[in-house]
Design an enzyme around this catalytic site. Structure first.
Site, mmCIF file in Angstrom:
data_model
loop_
_atom_site.group_PDB
_atom_site.id
_atom_site.type_symbol
_atom_site.label_atom_id
_atom_site.label_comp_id
_atom_site.label_asym_id
_atom_site.label_seq_id
_atom_site.Cartn_x
_atom_site.Cartn_y
_atom_site.Cartn_z
ATOM 1 N N GLU A 112 43.168 45.798 40.201
ATOM 2 C CA GLU A 112 42.962 45.005 38.982
ATOM 3 C C GLU A 112 41.770 44.120 39.273
ATOM 4 O OE1 GLU A 112 46.531 42.623 39.166
ATOM 5 O OE2 GLU A 112 47.495 43.904 37.702
ATOM 6 N N THR A 125 42.685 32.966 50.318
ATOM 7 C CA THR A 125 42.603 31.740 51.119
ATOM 8 C C THR A 125 43.081 30.560 50.291
ATOM 9 O OG1 THR A 125 40.876 32.553 52.540
ATOM 10 C CG2 THR A 125 40.974 30.168 52.266
ATOM 11 N N ARG A 147 41.214 33.212 34.181
ATOM 12 C CA ARG A 147 42.196 34.289 34.043
ATOM 13 C C ARG A 147 41.443 35.564 33.736
ATOM 14 N NH1 ARG A 147 43.307 32.416 29.589
ATOM 15 N NH2 ARG A 147 44.601 34.159 28.937
ATOM 16 N N CYS A 148 41.867 36.662 34.357
ATOM 17 C CA CYS A 148 41.188 37.932 34.075
ATOM 18 C C CYS A 148 41.324 38.268 32.602
ATOM 19 C CB CYS A 148 41.782 39.039 34.928
ATOM 20 S SG CYS A 148 43.535 39.272 34.630
ATOM 21 N N THR A 149 42.369 37.743 31.953
ATOM 22 C CA THR A 149 42.599 38.068 30.549
ATOM 23 C C THR A 149 42.064 36.992 29.594
ATOM 24 O OG1 THR A 149 44.795 37.158 30.860
ATOM 25 C CG2 THR A 149 44.632 39.552 30.891
ATOM 26 N N GLU A 169 31.255 38.361 34.187
ATOM 27 C CA GLU A 169 32.412 37.475 33.981
ATOM 28 C C GLU A 169 32.117 36.037 34.463
ATOM 29 O OE1 GLU A 169 35.662 38.240 36.656
ATOM 30 O OE2 GLU A 169 37.167 37.754 35.125
ATOM 31 N N ASN A 229 43.959 33.036 41.558
ATOM 32 C CA ASN A 229 44.387 32.425 40.295
ATOM 33 C C ASN A 229 45.872 32.601 39.966
ATOM 34 O OD1 ASN A 229 43.940 35.121 39.740
ATOM 35 N ND2 ASN A 229 43.144 34.760 37.691
ATOM 36 N N TYR A 230 46.507 33.605 40.567
ATOM 37 C CA TYR A 230 47.975 33.748 40.456
ATOM 38 C C TYR A 230 48.510 34.134 41.831
ATOM 39 C CZ TYR A 230 47.675 33.565 35.366
ATOM 40 O OH TYR A 230 47.460 33.162 34.066
HETATM 41 P P1 NAP Z 1 37.939 37.660 45.006
HETATM 42 O O1 NAP Z 1 36.972 36.700 45.516
HETATM 43 O O2 NAP Z 1 37.501 39.048 44.723
HETATM 44 O O3 NAP Z 1 39.162 37.664 46.071
HETATM 45 C C1 NAP Z 1 40.334 38.396 45.836
HETATM 46 C C2 NAP Z 1 41.036 38.651 47.146
HETATM 47 O O4 NAP Z 1 40.244 39.535 47.938
HETATM 48 C C3 NAP Z 1 41.238 37.392 47.997
HETATM 49 O O5 NAP Z 1 42.464 37.496 48.680
HETATM 50 C C4 NAP Z 1 40.079 37.464 48.968
HETATM 51 O O6 NAP Z 1 40.325 36.752 50.168
HETATM 52 C C5 NAP Z 1 40.043 38.964 49.235
HETATM 53 N N1 NAP Z 1 38.798 39.484 49.784
HETATM 54 C C6 NAP Z 1 37.549 38.951 49.752
HETATM 55 N N2 NAP Z 1 36.690 39.784 50.393
HETATM 56 C C7 NAP Z 1 37.402 40.853 50.820
HETATM 57 C C8 NAP Z 1 37.089 42.052 51.517
HETATM 58 N N3 NAP Z 1 35.860 42.338 51.939
HETATM 59 N N4 NAP Z 1 38.072 42.926 51.786
HETATM 60 C C9 NAP Z 1 39.342 42.680 51.379
HETATM 61 N N5 NAP Z 1 39.711 41.561 50.714
HETATM 62 C C10 NAP Z 1 38.743 40.666 50.425
HETATM 63 O O7 NAP Z 1 38.629 37.149 43.652
HETATM 64 P P2 NAP Z 1 39.201 35.708 43.326
HETATM 65 O O8 NAP Z 1 38.059 34.784 43.141
HETATM 66 O O9 NAP Z 1 40.280 35.356 44.284
HETATM 67 O O10 NAP Z 1 39.919 35.990 41.922
HETATM 68 C C11 NAP Z 1 39.241 35.959 40.701
HETATM 69 C C12 NAP Z 1 38.887 37.350 40.238
HETATM 70 O O11 NAP Z 1 40.062 38.146 40.161
HETATM 71 C C13 NAP Z 1 38.283 37.357 38.837
HETATM 72 O O12 NAP Z 1 37.233 38.277 38.784
HETATM 73 C C14 NAP Z 1 39.442 37.828 37.966
HETATM 74 O O13 NAP Z 1 39.057 38.433 36.753
HETATM 75 C C15 NAP Z 1 40.115 38.792 38.896
HETATM 76 N N6 NAP Z 1 41.493 38.992 38.499
HETATM 77 C C16 NAP Z 1 41.815 40.154 37.884
HETATM 78 C C17 NAP Z 1 43.093 40.349 37.414
HETATM 79 C C18 NAP Z 1 43.473 41.607 36.696
HETATM 80 O O14 NAP Z 1 44.645 41.800 36.489
HETATM 81 N N7 NAP Z 1 42.536 42.444 36.297
HETATM 82 C C19 NAP Z 1 44.066 39.345 37.591
HETATM 83 C C20 NAP Z 1 43.695 38.172 38.234
HETATM 84 C C21 NAP Z 1 42.407 37.999 38.691
HETATM 85 P P3 NAP Z 1 39.754 35.260 50.347
HETATM 86 O O15 NAP Z 1 40.387 34.436 49.286
HETATM 87 O O16 NAP Z 1 40.201 34.911 51.701
HETATM 88 O O17 NAP Z 1 38.276 35.371 50.201
#
Ligand code: NAP
Length: 493
Positions: free
Chosen positions: A265, A195, A298-300, A394, A169-170
């Site tokens: 995060e 990805t 957004r996480c926020t 979420e 998302n960012y």
């Molecule tokens: P995600 O599916 O957890 O993926 C995040 C990252 O982790 C991606 O680069 C993903 O790669 C990688 N990944 C997946 N499986 C992994 C593994 N087994 N080992 C290491 N890395 C792995 O999250 P998303 O869908 O991209 O993002 C949305 C989430 O992020 C939401 O829950 C949001 O709240 C959270 N977020 C939190 C914050 C904060 O500051 N708290 C800020 C932004 C987003 P691939 O893309 O290649 O699968």
């Protein structure tokens, strides 16, 4: 023009197949395998990224390990100049990067531009603030039983090789928030982009390289997280993992990686409490922005709103009115639209499923609720209960749920019993009451009279419980990416 600078990133075909960066050159993986990156706007493949092999990971990480020693030896002021140059390059290519981000992750024009420019500012701030990092000197004499013969010189030293994993998302901003503090403090970076967002991340890598980050100091390894994530995270040459992503993946990584520092995060799921004395017009406007910016991805984002019956009866119609007036769903390439698609069909399926389930469990759809492809209407639900999946876990989409409570204590119980703990908002015209309530809420940050948000970026930013581990925010991130190293001088008596 950008084509000339960035030609080596891909094979220049349509759609392009991108290389990965092994620390020295842009190259195709020997795996012969790639992963498609499709645009959420129309499902078109906009590029393919390499799926790197484990031996390519090993070689790249060894390069990062070796390069780190030389990078650490370069004076920080010079490392900072390279980073400032990277910030300028980002500004120089703002239009191109913004356009790419819109295509790759479906952000609206304003959101994408904001992410790019904010990233450049963040690099400058980190590079400047790094110069203020201090060690200290302590004398033994202030502890009982010791005297002036013992003195500690305490330096701040880099951790070594830092693995940075960013979410979709960012993909630029949250990569910058990891790469820059690591580099200014003398670490090298192994960067695993999301990805969806990988293409923008590859451009970002090249910008750091063009700015002068030496060979091996940054390596960018692409491939699905489920394919290469575990191998990367458990690699014995990785000294720290900084991760932003879902709570599910965060917990999975944390369970695997053992005894190295982490900065995580994770998921948000943020509530807002509205007190009866709140300015309902201003509150409604904040809720709309908080719930629907970047389609609630957004996480926020505000995910649920807690209030007594009379409060919700007052504010809910205003939220609906504001949504009608302010939110225009459609192709994010058209600047007038401010609510684009969600990232994938799978994400849209999940959000739709949860809306329908909530409805079946007697929540009321007050506005929106429909879905067309990856577009989910801005959706407002009433009569939601904390046990319903729509707010229990979420929901990463444009949905906000109203929960009617009997007392403010009930709101506190709901928030404090949640498995998440990123941020919460309180809306009230009595700041003292807001502060008192904030003290009782168990989350990383409480906002009074604003939607949850990250930033300004020098404020501490943290999640507790399932929402994260460690503290970010410029100075705090710099501290987290260094460690104290005391050298104790023992003088003759
Ligand atoms: P995600 O599916 O957890 O993926 C995040 C990252 O982790 C991606 O680069 C993903 O790669 C990688 N990944 C997946 N499986 C992994 C593994 N087994 N080992 C290491 N890395 C792995 O999250 P998303 O869908 O991209 O993002 C949305 C989430 O992020 C939401 O829950 C949001 O709240 C959270 N977020 C939190 C914050 C904060 O500051 N708290 C800020 C932004 C987003 P691939 O893309 O290649 O699968």
């Amino acid at each position: 023009m950008p084509k000339d600078y960035f030609a080596q990133l891909s094979d220049q075909k349509s759609p392009p197949t991108y290389n990965f960066f092994d620390g020295e050159k842009w190259t195709a993986s020997t795996s012969g395998k790639t992963v498609d990156v499709t645009s959420p706007i129309n499902g078109n493949i906009i590029g393919r990224i390499q799926l790197v092999t484990f031996s390519e990971i090993d070689r790249a990480i060894m390069k990062a390990r070796q390069a780190q020693k030389n990078w650490q030896a370069i004076p920080m002021i010079q490392r900072g100049k390279i980073l400032h140059l990277a910030a300028d390059w980002i500004r120089h290519h703002e239009y191109y990067l913004t356009t790419l981000l819109i295509k790759e992750i479906g952000k609206t024009t304003a959101e994408a531009k904001d992410e790019i420019l904010r990233s450049a500012d963040m690099i400058d701030y980190f590079a400047n603030e790094g110069l203020n990092l201090r060690g200290e000197e302590l004398s033994g004499e202030v502890f009982p039983g010791y005297d002036q013969t013992k003195m500690a010189i305490i330096e701040r030293v880099p951790l070594g090789v830092i693995l940075a994993i960013a979410p979709f998302n960012y993909p630029v901003n949250l990569s910058v928030s990891k790469i820059t503090p690591a580099l200014i403090t003398g670490n090298s970076i192994v960067f695993k982009p999301p990805t969806q967002g990988a293409i923008s991340s590859l451009y970002l890598t090249e910008i750091f390289r063009i700015a002068g980050v030496p060979d091996g100091t940054i390596v960018t390894l692409t491939g699905g997280g489920s394919d290469i994530g575990d191998y990367l995270c458990t690699h014995p040459q990785v000294d720290m993992v900084t991760f932003t992503g879902s709570s599910l993946v965060g917990k999975h990584i944390a369970e695997k990686i053992g005894m190295i520092p982490i900065l995580f995060e994770c998921g948000g799921n943020n509530p807002a409490i509205i007190l009866p004395d709140a300015d309902m017009e201003a509150t409604a406007a904040e809720i709309v922005k908080g719930a629907f910016s970047y389609s609630g991805q957004r996480c926020t984002a505000i995910k649920y709103v807690l209030g007594l019956d009379p409060t919700i009866d007052k504010v809910l119609p205003k939220v609906v009115e504001r949504t009608k007036e302010l939110i225009k769903m459609g192709d994010p390439r058209i600047p007038e639209n401010n609510l684009g698609p969600v990232i994938s069909d799978a994400a849209a399926d999940e959000i739709e499923k949860r809306i329908l389930l909530a409805k079946a469990q007697e929540a009321r759809i007050v506005y929106g609720g429909k879905r067309e492809g990856k577009y989910i209407e801005p959706t407002i639900l009433d009569n939601v209960r904390p046990s319903m999946e729509i707010i229990h876990t979420e929901t990463f989409g444009p949905v906000v749920s109203f929960v009617r409570i009997k007392s403010i204590d009930e709101a506190l119980t709901i928030i404090n019993d949640s498995s998440y703990g990123l941020q919460a908002s309180i809306f009230t015209s009595d700041e003292g009451a807001g502060i008192n309530l904030a003290k009782k809420i168990n989350v990383g940050t409480v906002q009074i009279n604003s939607k949850p948000q990250r930033g300004p970026d020098h404020f501490p930013f943290l999640g507790i419980k399932g929402s994260g581990a460690g503290v970010q925010g410029v100075r705090y991130t710099l501290e987290a990416m260094t460690r104290l190293k005391p050298i104790v001088l023992n003088k003759p008596q």
